[in-house]
Design a protein around this motif. Structure first.
Motif: not given
Length: 85
Positions: A4-12, A39-44, A50-63
């Motif tokens: 889900i995070v990978c798809i969301l990062l690609a969309c953003q 934006i909505a899915v990213g915030l959700v 909470r179980y995401l790795s810090p690297r994925w979480r940081r990338a998602l926060k930035m995008t």
């Protein structure tokens, strides 16, 4: 959750790319749905993932922050252009 995070990062990333290169693609119903939905899915995901790795979480926060910033800038630009005589 990582898929889900990978798809969301690609969309953003596509939203950011289209905002820079061809903004007309973002004002279509599909573009706006992808923009607001991203934006909505990213915030959700940030809120519940909470179980995401810090690297994925940081990338998602930035995008997500970048896409929100572009949305705010677009609203300001639209307001400025609309108020011109």
């Amino acid at each position: 959750m990582r898929i889900i995070v990978c798809i969301l990062l690609a969309c953003q990333t596509f939203v950011i790319y289209y905002w820079i290169s061809d903004w007309r693609q973002l004002v279509t119903p599909v573009g706006l749905c992808m923009w607001v939905g991203g934006i909505a899915v990213g915030l959700v995901v940030l809120r519940t993932g909470r179980y995401l790795s810090p690297r994925w979480r940081r990338a998602l926060k930035m995008t997500t922050a970048g896409v929100i910033l572009l949305a705010v800038m677009s609203l300001i630009i639209e307001w400025a252009v609309g108020s011109m005589p």
